[in-house]
Design a protein around this motif. Sequence first.
Motif, short mmCIF file in Angstrom:
data_model
loop_
_atom_site.label_atom_id
_atom_site.label_comp_id
_atom_site.label_asym_id
_atom_site.label_seq_id
_atom_site.Cartn_x
_atom_site.Cartn_y
_atom_site.Cartn_z
N PRO A 79 45.80 54.70 59.57
CA PRO A 79 44.93 55.90 59.03
C PRO A 79 45.68 56.48 57.78
N ILE A 80 46.74 56.67 57.97
CA ILE A 80 47.69 57.29 56.91
C ILE A 80 47.57 56.63 55.47
N VAL A 81 47.69 55.19 55.51
CA VAL A 81 47.43 54.51 54.31
C VAL A 81 46.02 54.41 53.81
N ALA A 82 45.23 54.39 54.81
CA ALA A 82 43.71 54.34 54.29
C ALA A 82 43.37 55.72 53.80
N LEU A 101 46.82 70.62 65.48
CA LEU A 101 45.81 71.60 66.14
C LEU A 101 44.89 71.25 67.16
N VAL A 102 44.39 69.83 66.85
CA VAL A 102 43.70 69.24 68.10
C VAL A 102 44.44 69.01 69.26
N TYR A 221 38.49 62.67 58.82
CA TYR A 221 39.07 61.49 58.95
C TYR A 221 40.18 61.10 59.85
N MET A 222 41.08 61.92 59.89
CA MET A 222 42.26 61.87 60.62
C MET A 222 42.13 62.31 61.87
N ILE A 223 41.46 63.46 62.26
CA ILE A 223 41.23 63.79 63.46
C ILE A 223 41.04 63.13 64.72
N ILE A 383 39.73 53.29 62.75
CA ILE A 383 40.47 53.68 64.13
C ILE A 383 39.64 54.80 64.39
N GLY A 384 39.24 55.92 63.38
CA GLY A 384 38.80 57.23 63.82
C GLY A 384 37.22 56.86 64.11
#
Length: 412
Positions: A79-82, A101-102, A221-223, A383-384
Amino acid sequence: MKSSQNPNSTDIKNPFKRIIVGIQFLFVAFGATVLVPLLIDIDPSVALFTAGVGTLIFHVITKGKVPVFLGSSFAFIAPIVAATKLYGYPGTLGGIIAVGLVYGVVSFIVKLWGLRVIEKIFPSVVVGPVIMIIGLSLASVGVDMAKSNWPIAISVLVTAIVIVIYTKGLIKLIPIFIGIIVGYLISIIAGLVDFSSVNEAAWFALPKFTTPEFNWAAILYMIPVAIAPIIEHVGDIYAIGGVAEKEFVKDPGLHRTLLGDGIATAFAGFLGGPPNTTYSEVTGAVALTKITDPRILRIAAITAIVFSLVGKISAVLKTIPQAVLGGIMLLLFGMIASIGIKTLIDAKTDFSIIRNQVIVSIILTIGIGGAQMSYGNFSLAGIGLASVIGVILNLILPKTASSTKESIDEVN
């Protein structure tokens, strides 16, 4: 009064010996901790610094009771790369802070309603395939890096396999570290390592921190990626509790360990580091040595901070050839996928039930296929997206869905 000390644990009273053991524990986590920043192309010193400080934050929030070391999370590599390609690394860091925070929100839910709510929303039939995607989605990255020099990559892979299968003790817990060392030494002998940057690097240097930017699209996107690491965290806390013969889920409480992990991850995001997670390797080392004193893990954390300030260490890490990293990834990412399979097996997921087949198959195809949903500036992918759809399907599909066998019997 009955002592709270685990009678099977090893208590180290000598401060000097305690320091030596603490440094040893860092090396158990060192290879994995610095591998993540190398793969997402950031300064490994940042990851060491945020892992060290993050671990100390965790220990403060959990009242210093849990023998845990937090290191860079593999779950967030893809996810970080994307996200970096879409929103830039500063924008991605805003998403990492939101992930922290999640964890805090989940911590609050656990405090109010207990763990059963989380197990209902994130059962193994959702978490298992999500973990599989985390590993499988990175398979091509590992192959691309390995093919830059297959002989070296294979030597690293074989070394790691031998360590995992044929060794015992602490050596068995550091296949990544030893594999990288062996591959690095072979690369030096082959003349593939340029030490000019190491010679030029200062002995003392601050890590290259990055200031985050807040972008709603990157945050959303990341959460969803937080789902699998949260479940992994719960499993790790139960595991370390079993090793120490204490119920850490009750004292200091799972809500505190989740909060500690979340704040440590948010802290990492503010400085440009990758998200943190409880390290199973360190849990294994605790189980092996019977050393359950949290002070030892705090010494490991302080050592990580000290290492992050040594400029030469960061420079050396950056000279590791791509093929060496690729060789490790060939094993590592496959093992992550196998953990997903193990999650399904351990939970005795019944695949004769069509409902379970549907959930797992859709998660896998969406995640591995790289599906993406966009609306304006908002985008959810990989993935998200697979995680969100898996959770939704688990909540809306009827629990009483018939099995494959029942469907066949009806046809007959």
